[in-house]
Design an enzyme around this catalytic site. Structure first.
Site, short mmCIF file in Angstrom:
data_model
loop_
_atom_site.label_atom_id
_atom_site.label_comp_id
_atom_site.label_asym_id
_atom_site.label_seq_id
_atom_site.Cartn_x
_atom_site.Cartn_y
_atom_site.Cartn_z
N CYS A 62 31.94 -106.25 -68.67
CA CYS A 62 32.78 -106.99 -67.40
C CYS A 62 33.98 -107.49 -67.77
O CYS A 62 34.06 -108.35 -68.93
CB CYS A 62 31.84 -107.90 -66.87
SG CYS A 62 32.84 -108.82 -65.24
N CYS A 65 34.05 -111.45 -67.31
CA CYS A 65 33.31 -112.33 -68.15
C CYS A 65 32.63 -111.98 -69.37
O CYS A 65 32.00 -112.81 -70.00
CB CYS A 65 32.33 -113.07 -66.88
SG CYS A 65 30.61 -111.70 -67.02
N CYS A 111 28.60 -108.02 -61.13
CA CYS A 111 28.20 -108.32 -62.44
C CYS A 111 27.23 -109.29 -62.26
O CYS A 111 27.24 -110.30 -61.26
CB CYS A 111 29.40 -108.77 -63.03
SG CYS A 111 29.14 -109.47 -64.60
N CYS A 114 28.75 -112.86 -63.49
CA CYS A 114 29.63 -113.60 -62.90
C CYS A 114 30.03 -113.16 -61.28
O CYS A 114 30.73 -113.89 -60.54
CB CYS A 114 30.93 -113.47 -63.64
SG CYS A 114 32.10 -111.90 -63.36
N CYS A 134 29.34 -96.05 -59.66
CA CYS A 134 30.80 -95.67 -59.50
C CYS A 134 31.71 -96.82 -59.49
O CYS A 134 31.75 -97.62 -58.62
CB CYS A 134 31.15 -95.05 -58.09
SG CYS A 134 32.67 -94.45 -57.43
FE FE Z 1 31.07 -110.41 -65.31
#
Ligand code: FE
Length: 150
Positions: A62, A65, A111, A114, A134
């Site tokens: 991510c 984060c 995510c 986060c 996607c």
């Molecule tokens: Fe994240």
């Protein structure tokens, strides 16, 4: 770390503790481009992102984060114009939310650490799961495997 996360003190590749930060904090620590997708659920235009046809061997994190999201061996060639994966690194890597925006019934992918908007998941993907995560390239940080590791 890439150019989008160097000044982000919340970014960690090892800490999986959930983050619950106000929008004002994200606005400060994310680049405008990452912020627009991660916190405002923006979508990059198809075939414009940096990773849709990328084939490197490594892990995708991510960009907001640092949470590990996908391995390159779960990425498949998709004609949709966004990086596509058939499974996440861990079930808890992401969370799901029903998304009824724009008159469509879709499943939003966030995510798991986060809460950043990453993209959507569809059922027209690749074996073995049949899923197509996607994703927006801008919210993914790719880290290549080192010669010695993994
Ligand atoms: Fe994240």
């Amino acid at each position: 770390m890439n150019e989008h996360s160097v000044s982000n003190p919340y970014c960690s590749r090892t800490d999986t503790t959930k983050l619950d930060l106000p929008d004002s904090v994200w606005k400060k620590v994310l680049s405008p481009e990452v912020y627009e997708v991660a916190r405002k659920a923006g979508t990059e235009r198809a075939f414009t992102g940096k990773l849709w046809d990328f084939e490197g061997i490594g892990t995708y994190y991510c960009a907001a984060c640092g949470n590990a999201l996908f391995r390159s061996d779960a990425k498949f060639a998709s004609t949709c114009g966004w990086p596509s994966f058939f499974e996440t690194v861990r079930p808890a890597s992401v969370e799901y939310r029903a998304d009824m925006a724009f008159g469509m019934s879709r499943t939003e992918v966030l995510c798991g650490r986060c809460g950043a908007h990453l993209g959507h998941v569809f059922d027209d993907g690749s074996p073995p799961t049949g899923k197509r995560f996607c994703m927006n390239s801008i919210v993914l940080d790719f880290e290549p495997d080192t010669a010695a590791g993994q």
